[in-house]
Design a protein around this motif. Structure first.
Motif, short mmCIF file in Angstrom:
data_model
loop_
_atom_site.label_atom_id
_atom_site.label_comp_id
_atom_site.label_asym_id
_atom_site.label_seq_id
_atom_site.Cartn_x
_atom_site.Cartn_y
_atom_site.Cartn_z
N ARG A 30 -20.45 32.86 93.58
CA ARG A 30 -19.99 34.04 94.30
C ARG A 30 -20.84 35.27 93.98
O ARG A 30 -21.23 36.02 94.90
CB ARG A 30 -18.52 34.32 93.95
N ASP A 31 -21.16 35.52 92.71
CA ASP A 31 -21.95 36.70 92.38
C ASP A 31 -23.36 36.63 92.98
O ASP A 31 -23.92 37.64 93.41
CB ASP A 31 -22.01 36.91 90.87
N GLN A 32 -23.91 35.41 93.04
CA GLN A 32 -25.22 35.25 93.66
C GLN A 32 -25.15 35.46 95.17
O GLN A 32 -26.06 36.04 95.77
CB GLN A 32 -25.77 33.85 93.36
N PHE A 33 -24.06 35.00 95.77
CA PHE A 33 -23.87 35.18 97.21
C PHE A 33 -23.84 36.66 97.56
O PHE A 33 -24.49 37.10 98.53
CB PHE A 33 -22.56 34.50 97.64
N GLU A 34 -23.11 37.45 96.78
CA GLU A 34 -23.00 38.89 97.07
C GLU A 34 -24.33 39.60 96.83
O GLU A 34 -24.70 40.49 97.59
CB GLU A 34 -21.89 39.52 96.22
N LEU A 35 -25.06 39.18 95.79
CA LEU A 35 -26.37 39.77 95.53
C LEU A 35 -27.34 39.43 96.66
O LEU A 35 -28.09 40.30 97.13
CB LEU A 35 -26.91 39.25 94.19
N ASP A 36 -27.30 38.16 97.11
CA ASP A 36 -28.18 37.75 98.22
C ASP A 36 -27.86 38.53 99.48
O ASP A 36 -28.77 38.92 100.24
CB ASP A 36 -28.01 36.25 98.49
N ARG A 37 -26.58 38.78 99.73
CA ARG A 37 -26.19 39.54 100.93
C ARG A 37 -26.84 40.92 100.92
O ARG A 37 -27.39 41.37 101.94
CB ARG A 37 -24.67 39.67 100.98
N ILE A 38 -26.81 41.57 99.76
CA ILE A 38 -27.39 42.92 99.64
C ILE A 38 -28.91 42.87 99.81
O ILE A 38 -29.50 43.68 100.54
CB ILE A 38 -27.02 43.53 98.26
N LEU A 39 -29.55 41.90 99.12
CA LEU A 39 -31.01 41.79 99.19
C LEU A 39 -31.48 41.52 100.63
O LEU A 39 -32.50 42.06 101.07
CB LEU A 39 -31.51 40.67 98.27
N LEU A 40 -30.75 40.70 101.35
CA LEU A 40 -31.12 40.38 102.72
C LEU A 40 -30.94 41.58 103.65
O LEU A 40 -31.75 41.81 104.55
CB LEU A 40 -30.30 39.19 103.22
N LEU A 41 -29.88 42.34 103.44
CA LEU A 41 -29.67 43.54 104.26
C LEU A 41 -30.75 44.58 103.98
O LEU A 41 -31.19 45.29 104.89
CB LEU A 41 -28.28 44.12 103.98
N GLN A 42 -31.19 44.68 102.72
CA GLN A 42 -32.23 45.65 102.36
C GLN A 42 -33.60 45.23 102.90
O GLN A 42 -34.44 46.06 103.19
CB GLN A 42 -32.30 45.79 100.83
N GLY A 43 -33.80 43.91 103.02
CA GLY A 43 -35.08 43.38 103.48
C GLY A 43 -36.14 43.44 102.38
O GLY A 43 -35.98 44.10 101.35
N ASN A 44 -37.23 42.73 102.61
CA ASN A 44 -38.36 42.72 101.66
C ASN A 44 -39.60 42.39 102.48
O ASN A 44 -39.86 41.23 102.81
CB ASN A 44 -38.12 41.67 100.56
N LEU A 45 -40.36 43.42 102.80
CA LEU A 45 -41.50 43.26 103.71
C LEU A 45 -42.51 42.24 103.17
O LEU A 45 -43.02 41.41 103.92
CB LEU A 45 -42.19 44.61 103.93
N ASN A 46 -42.78 42.30 101.87
CA ASN A 46 -43.80 41.41 101.29
C ASN A 46 -43.35 39.96 101.22
O ASN A 46 -44.18 39.07 101.01
CB ASN A 46 -44.20 41.90 99.89
#
Length: 538
Positions: free
Chosen positions: A202-218
């Protein structure tokens, strides 16, 4: 002596020596990685490869990934049914690491939308490397964008048209740009997992949700990427597990899923208790390293790009009733980003290699490698030469101490050197000169010296006792020599015939067999004539 020089057996030996000198002088001996340096990869597959066509496809694919420039010295051979031995003349650590990464991938390229595959790597007919057609590297702020154009086959282009038709929604108008559209996203995968479930704490799922919304161009992750869309397009059953473990409902579902999806993909950070629950059910665990800056789900699903469709590609201006007559778009591009120009070039080149080489029919289970530096190989070759010379001197001394006749010792040493020289020349026409070949030459030389001692002893024993004619004694000696040679060849033949892919062992068998045949057919008969001439005057 003049009569000896006119003997056909001596003439044959001299002829082969001249031919060997020309072969080695003109084309030289080609050395393997043991002597000139290089890297050996042992690749293990997920399952045995029995079909000959699949084997040929695998060796071709691996060869292309090893040598995408066509300039490297590479060999690829099967070892049994589940292993491939690949050798290449490359020792640079960074290049080796990059090649190992390419070899680890099955290379199954898929473009997906709403869980449906639009096209796969085999649907691409051409990779365009013409800058005038879009093949480029472009600075974009702090990053460098790479562009890789490609052309789809006609059936893949038709499917692309069907699945992306009108996948853009008009959301408004802008005075400067006109109509504005919200278009769907396509998901580009390399080696999207099969027969697997995805486990996400669950904690990884929520962290992934945030990272995906923020995006990562590289990492080619666009802003506001939806985690639920990624899960949909991964086509894997997924389980978000709470801190206290799987629920009863999840455990019951896992018990059903294991029959069709026996592999559980989990993060390295998963709790030991959760891991044990999966093991107790019978899952094989595939642990994925978690990077703090890259979403775990991005890595675990094999996702490489999320690319927005555009209104022109989705044919938004063409009515549905004209769809059948609309030409399918076959020229598309893949865009990606990297922090530096060098990394951008490498990422694009790696994708080119995978698309051009095609996918492997099975997955790669593991890879082990061994690298030998060119300097170490040169030193080893030099040391092997010194040891060979010392060994020959020791043999000469032992033979001299046995017979106390220099006229007998010199021909044995000469014939031994001739045998080595001719064997190296012949082997150089068949394969590369490596450790297996050195071992084969040593074995052949040992057999050759033994045979010459047998011939000499038989001739001298008869000369002292007067037992039998010279012809009878030489015939008796050659019977033993041929019998020993036949035994050696009978031992080596199965390795040569059915040992394809056994690497150095086959090289050893081939070199030993060549050395034995050179001895029996060329050097032993010549030595017999020389020994008869010397002992007749002894």
């Amino acid at each position: 002596m003049s009569e000896l020089l006119r003997n056909i057996k001596i003439i044959t030996l001299v002829g082969f020596l001249i031919a060997s000198f020309l072969i080695l002088g003109i084309r030289g001996a080609e050395f393997g990685i043991d002597f000139k340096g290089g890297t050996l990869f042992q690749i293990e597959f997920d399952e045995p490869i029995l079909d000959l066509e699949e084997r040929a496809r695998i060796t071709t694919t691996i060869s292309q990934r090893l040598d995408w420039t066509g300039l490297r010295d590479t060999t690829v051979n099967f070892f049994g049914d589940e292993f491939v031995i690949a050798q290449m003349a490359e020792t640079d650590p960074e290049t080796i690491e990059r090649i190992e990464s390419l070899l680890m991938k099955q290379g199954r390229f898929e473009v997906v939308i709403d869980g449906e595959t639009i096209f796969m790597g085999d649907g691409i007919i051409d990779i365009i490397k013409d800058p005038s057609r879009g093949y480029s590297l472009q600075p974009q702020g702090d990053s460098v964008m790479w562009v890789l154009p490609f052309v789809l086959k006609s059936d893949a282009a038709e499917r692309f048209k069907d699945l992306t038709w009108h996948r853009c929604t008009l959301i408004g108008y802008a005075q400067d740009t006109g109509r504005q559209y919200d278009c769907d996203r396509t998901y580009f995968y390399i080696d999207r997992p099969k027969e697997s479930i995805l486990v996400i704490p669950r904690d990884q799922f929520e962290l992934d949700r945030i990272l995906l919304l923020q995006g990562n161009l590289n990492e080619n992750i666009p802003l506001e990427t939806d985690i639920e869309e990624i899960l949909l397009n991964s086509s894997m059953p997924n389980f978000v597990v709470e801190q206290d473990g799987f629920t009863k409902e999840q455990l019951a579902e896992l018990q059903i899923d294991i029959s069709t999806n026996p592999i559980a993909i989990v993060p390295t950070s998963i709790l030991p208790s959760q891991k044990q629950e999966l093991l107790d059910i019978g899952f094989e665990l595939n642990e994925t390293f978690v990077d703090d800056e890259i979403p775990y789900i991005w890595q675990a699903t094999g996702l490489k790009q999320v690319i927005l469709l555009s209104e022109d590609i989705t044919n938004v201006d063409i009515p549905d009733e004209q769809k059948a007559g609309t030409e399918a778009i076959s020229n598309l591009v893949i865009r990606g980003f990297a922090p530096t120009l060098e990394q951008s070039q490498q990422r694009r080149a790696d994708l080119e290699i995978l698309l051009e080489s095609g996918s492997l029919p099975v997955g790669v289970k593991s890879i082990s490698k061994e690298t030998i530096s060119p300097l170490l190989g040169e030193n080893f070759l030099f040391n092997a030469g010194i040891i060979g010379i010392l060994a020959l001197l020791v043999v000469a001394i032992v033979i001299f101490l046995r017979y106390r006749v220099l006229k007998l010792t010199a021909p044995i040493v000469f014939i031994t050197l001739s045998e080595v020289f001719i064997t190296i020349a012949i082997v150089s026409l068949i394969s590369k000169f490596d450790l297996g070949a050195v071992a084969g030459i040593i074995a052949a030389v040992g057999t050759g010296v033994d045979d010459q001692i047998i011939i000499t002893d038989e001739l001298m024993k008869g000369a002292i006792s007067g037992e039998g004619s010279l012809a009878a004694r030489i015939k008796r000696a050659f019977f033993m020599v041929i019998a020993a040679a036949a035994t050696t060849l009978a031992t080596m033949l199965p390795i040569i015939l059915i040992g394809f892919g056994l690497g150095k062992l086959v090289g050893f068998a081939i070199t030993t067999s060549v050395g034995v045949l050179v001895g029996v057919l060329i050097t032993r008969p010549a030595f017999g004539e020389i020994a008869k001439e010397i002992i007749s005057k002894y």
